[in-house]
Design a protein around this motif. Sequence first.
Motif, PDB file in Angstrom:
ATOM      1  N   ALA A 148       1.097  -0.819  -0.113  1.00 55.89           N
ATOM      2  CA  ALA A 148       0.444  -0.352  -0.021  1.00 55.89           C
ATOM      3  C   ALA A 148       0.954   1.420   0.181  1.00 55.89           C
ATOM      4  O   ALA A 148       0.211   2.227  -0.679  1.00 55.89           O
ATOM      5  N   HIS A 149       2.235   1.283   0.748  1.00 58.30           N
ATOM      6  CA  HIS A 149       2.854   2.415   0.330  1.00 58.30           C
ATOM      7  C   HIS A 149       3.731   2.875  -0.494  1.00 58.30           C
ATOM      8  O   HIS A 149       4.316   3.785  -0.305  1.00 58.30           O
ATOM      9  N   HIS A 150       3.540   1.807  -1.408  1.00 58.41           N
ATOM     10  CA  HIS A 150       4.844   2.105  -3.049  1.00 58.41           C
ATOM     11  C   HIS A 150       3.341   2.735  -4.005  1.00 58.41           C
ATOM     12  O   HIS A 150       3.529   2.994  -4.940  1.00 58.41           O
ATOM     13  N   ARG A 151       2.154   2.049  -3.421  1.00 58.78           N
ATOM     14  CA  ARG A 151       0.671   2.398  -4.615  1.00 58.78           C
ATOM     15  C   ARG A 151      -0.545   3.703  -3.929  1.00 58.78           C
ATOM     16  O   ARG A 151      -0.560   3.539  -5.330  1.00 58.78           O
ATOM     17  N   VAL A 152      -0.466   3.875  -3.859  1.00 57.61           N
ATOM     18  CA  VAL A 152      -1.302   5.090  -2.735  1.00 57.61           C
ATOM     19  C   VAL A 152       0.046   6.363  -2.072  1.00 57.61           C
ATOM     20  O   VAL A 152       0.921   6.046  -1.355  1.00 57.61           O
ATOM     21  N   ARG A 153      -0.089   6.903  -3.259  1.00 58.31           N
ATOM     22  CA  ARG A 153       0.815   8.618  -3.241  1.00 58.31           C
ATOM     23  C   ARG A 153       1.069   8.928  -1.552  1.00 58.31           C
ATOM     24  O   ARG A 153       1.466   9.072  -1.304  1.00 58.31           O
ATOM     25  N   VAL A 154       0.003   9.356  -0.700  1.00 58.34           N
ATOM     26  CA  VAL A 154       0.122  10.061   0.596  1.00 58.34           C
ATOM     27  C   VAL A 154       0.729   9.206   1.470  1.00 58.34           C
ATOM     28  O   VAL A 154       1.187   9.380   1.948  1.00 58.34           O
ATOM     29  N   LEU A 155       0.760   7.734   1.500  1.00 57.54           N
ATOM     30  CA  LEU A 155       1.199   6.667   1.787  1.00 57.54           C
ATOM     31  C   LEU A 155       2.518   6.866   1.728  1.00 57.54           C
ATOM     32  O   LEU A 155       3.707   6.844   2.197  1.00 57.54           O
ATOM     33  N   TRP A 156       2.950   6.547  -0.300  1.00 55.34           N
ATOM     34  CA  TRP A 156       4.293   7.287  -0.834  1.00 55.34           C
ATOM     35  C   TRP A 156       5.114   7.808   0.435  1.00 55.34           C
ATOM     36  O   TRP A 156       6.272   7.939   0.081  1.00 55.34           O
ATOM     37  N   ALA A 157       4.515   9.137   0.600  1.00 61.84           N
ATOM     38  CA  ALA A 157       5.123  10.747   0.812  1.00 61.84           C
ATOM     39  C   ALA A 157       5.752   9.698   2.260  1.00 61.84           C
ATOM     40  O   ALA A 157       6.941  10.436   2.907  1.00 61.84           O
ATOM     41  N   SER A 158       5.274   9.012   2.913  1.00 59.63           N
ATOM     42  CA  SER A 158       5.856   8.244   4.493  1.00 59.63           C
ATOM     43  C   SER A 158       7.140   7.480   4.031  1.00 59.63           C
ATOM     44  O   SER A 158       8.068   8.146   4.529  1.00 59.63           O
ATOM     45  N   HIS A 159       6.667   6.439   3.442  1.00 59.80           N
ATOM     46  CA  HIS A 159       7.525   5.613   2.706  1.00 59.80           C
ATOM     47  C   HIS A 159       9.176   5.363   2.167  1.00 59.80           C
ATOM     48  O   HIS A 159       9.831   4.954   2.264  1.00 59.80           O
ATOM     49  N   LEU A 202      -3.611  12.270  -4.306  1.00 61.79           N
ATOM     50  CA  LEU A 202      -3.900  11.850  -2.703  1.00 61.79           C
ATOM     51  C   LEU A 202      -3.437  10.338  -2.770  1.00 61.79           C
ATOM     52  O   LEU A 202      -2.759   9.997  -2.020  1.00 61.79           O
ATOM     53  N   VAL A 203      -4.811   9.265  -3.052  1.00 62.22           N
ATOM     54  CA  VAL A 203      -4.559   8.140  -3.299  1.00 62.22           C
ATOM     55  C   VAL A 203      -4.424   7.433  -4.406  1.00 62.22           C
ATOM     56  O   VAL A 203      -4.219   6.265  -4.476  1.00 62.22           O
ATOM     57  N   GLY A 204      -4.191   7.828  -5.669  1.00 61.54           N
ATOM     58  CA  GLY A 204      -3.348   7.288  -6.917  1.00 61.54           C
ATOM     59  C   GLY A 204      -2.649   6.803  -6.805  1.00 61.54           C
ATOM     60  O   GLY A 204      -1.334   7.203  -5.792  1.00 61.54           O
ATOM     61  N   PRO A 205      -1.830   6.281  -7.798  1.00 66.42           N
ATOM     62  CA  PRO A 205       0.224   5.302  -7.597  1.00 66.42           C
ATOM     63  C   PRO A 205       0.826   6.640  -7.445  1.00 66.42           C
ATOM     64  O   PRO A 205       0.233   7.938  -8.254  1.00 66.42           O
ATOM     65  N   PRO A 206       2.148   6.808  -6.826  1.00 66.73           N
ATOM     66  CA  PRO A 206       3.225   7.947  -6.597  1.00 66.73           C
ATOM     67  C   PRO A 206       4.053   8.110  -8.733  1.00 66.73           C
ATOM     68  O   PRO A 206       3.172   7.268  -9.851  1.00 66.73           O
ATOM     69  N   GLY A 207       3.187   9.218  -9.546  1.00 67.42           N
ATOM     70  CA  GLY A 207       3.459   9.378 -10.773  1.00 67.42           C
ATOM     71  C   GLY A 207       2.203   9.438 -10.975  1.00 67.42           C
ATOM     72  O   GLY A 207       2.637   9.979 -12.101  1.00 67.42           O
ATOM     73  N   TRP A 208       1.298   9.643 -10.680  1.00 62.26           N
ATOM     74  CA  TRP A 208      -0.258   9.708 -11.275  1.00 62.26           C
ATOM     75  C   TRP A 208      -0.647  11.172 -11.937  1.00 62.26           C
ATOM     76  O   TRP A 208       0.021  12.152 -10.898  1.00 62.26           O
ATOM     77  N   ALA A 209      -1.008  11.530 -12.804  1.00 65.81           N
ATOM     78  CA  ALA A 209      -1.450  12.654 -13.420  1.00 65.81           C
ATOM     79  C   ALA A 209      -2.547  12.316 -14.179  1.00 65.81           C
ATOM     80  O   ALA A 209      -3.327  11.890 -14.322  1.00 65.81           O
ATOM     81  N   PRO A 210      -3.282  13.859 -14.088  1.00 62.88           N
ATOM     82  CA  PRO A 210      -4.957  13.432 -15.064  1.00 62.88           C
ATOM     83  C   PRO A 210      -4.694  13.516 -16.127  1.00 62.88           C
ATOM     84  O   PRO A 210      -3.221  14.220 -16.616  1.00 62.88           O
ATOM     85  N   ARG A 211      -5.478  12.978 -16.976  1.00 67.00           N
ATOM     86  CA  ARG A 211      -5.073  12.727 -18.495  1.00 67.00           C
ATOM     87  C   ARG A 211      -5.155  14.104 -18.945  1.00 67.00           C
ATOM     88  O   ARG A 211      -5.607  14.935 -18.713  1.00 67.00           O
ATOM     89  N   ALA A 212      -4.214  14.050 -19.636  1.00 68.24           N
ATOM     90  CA  ALA A 212      -4.350  15.743 -20.664  1.00 68.24           C
ATOM     91  C   ALA A 212      -5.467  15.839 -21.076  1.00 68.24           C
ATOM     92  O   ALA A 212      -6.225  17.081 -20.906  1.00 68.24           O
ATOM     93  N   ASP A 213      -6.622  15.222 -21.350  1.00 65.66           N
ATOM     94  CA  ASP A 213      -7.779  15.663 -22.451  1.00 65.66           C
ATOM     95  C   ASP A 213      -9.008  16.188 -21.252  1.00 65.66           C
ATOM     96  O   ASP A 213     -10.004  16.154 -22.004  1.00 65.66           O
ATOM     97  N   GLY A 214      -8.365  15.933 -20.455  1.00 62.47           N
ATOM     98  CA  GLY A 214      -9.630  16.325 -18.540  1.00 62.47           C
ATOM     99  C   GLY A 214     -10.011  15.151 -18.382  1.00 62.47           C
ATOM    100  O   GLY A 214     -11.147  15.248 -17.555  1.00 62.47           O
TER     101      GLY A 214
END
Length: 277
Positions: free
Chosen positions: A100-111, A265-277
């Motif tokens: 979970a701490h590798h796949r959820v960004r707010v948790l990854w922020a700790s790990h 917050l809860v997406g994986p590290p590196g998540w970003a909105p799609r360019a098409d919105g």
Amino acid sequence: MIPAVVYAIPAFVLLVVVEALSYRFLPDDDERGYELRDTATSMSMGAGSQVVAMPWKAVTIVLYSALFAVAPWHLSPSSGWTWVLLFFGDDLAYYAFHRAHHRVRVLWASHVVHHSSLRFNLSTALRQSWTPMTGLPFWLPLALLGIPPWMILLQQAFSLVYQFFLHTERVDRLWRPVEWFFNTPSHHRVHHGSNNVYLDRNYGGILIVWDRLFGTFEPEGERVVYGLTKNIGTYNPVRVAFHEFAAVWHDVRTARRWRDRAGYLVGPPGWAPRADG
């Protein structure tokens, strides 16, 4: 109550010195060894984590005890089966926590702290988070199963001590049955790799069987490149501890839509909105 890991700290420091000396007198061109600033940062992170852990351990004990008090049964510490259940239950909880701490960004922020070094040696094991609060929920079910809180804390300490010895390049692959069932330095080198093939692999604590069962196992093959996919370029312990929290806050604050804020917050590290919105 003094955490059991505290008693092991002098041995940890001594073994770091021994390993560093081994690189001085028995160098290996294929291994990165030690670098003074990197090691100092790892040691500082370890010391800071223990300062935070002491008061947080009191909160943990209270919550474990509250759940243990309402558990439908209480398992006996004198039964070997209780210890067997605890061993496997703790190791599975660690796998879930780690994944979970590798796949959820707010948790990854700790790990992410633990993965921030460009080197891999015994001092890397001491590079620990200053925000251990994110790990609490993963072990609460053990208290609800009726396992005494002191047993849970003791097993967590055993697991951390075992994992200290995984952080080395000085140990090659072990006997094949050991490599199959247990987490080893070879498996853990993979976990610390930033190579694409090694990302999000080998989450195990003591055992590697959970990774084999759940499809996250990867054997060591190509040479491991340690660190992050985007390295932070600092030895400042405060920045190491909190840089990803600052990055998460920046992304959430500047996002235009609530679903994008949730993704950061809860997406994986590196998540970003799609360019098409």
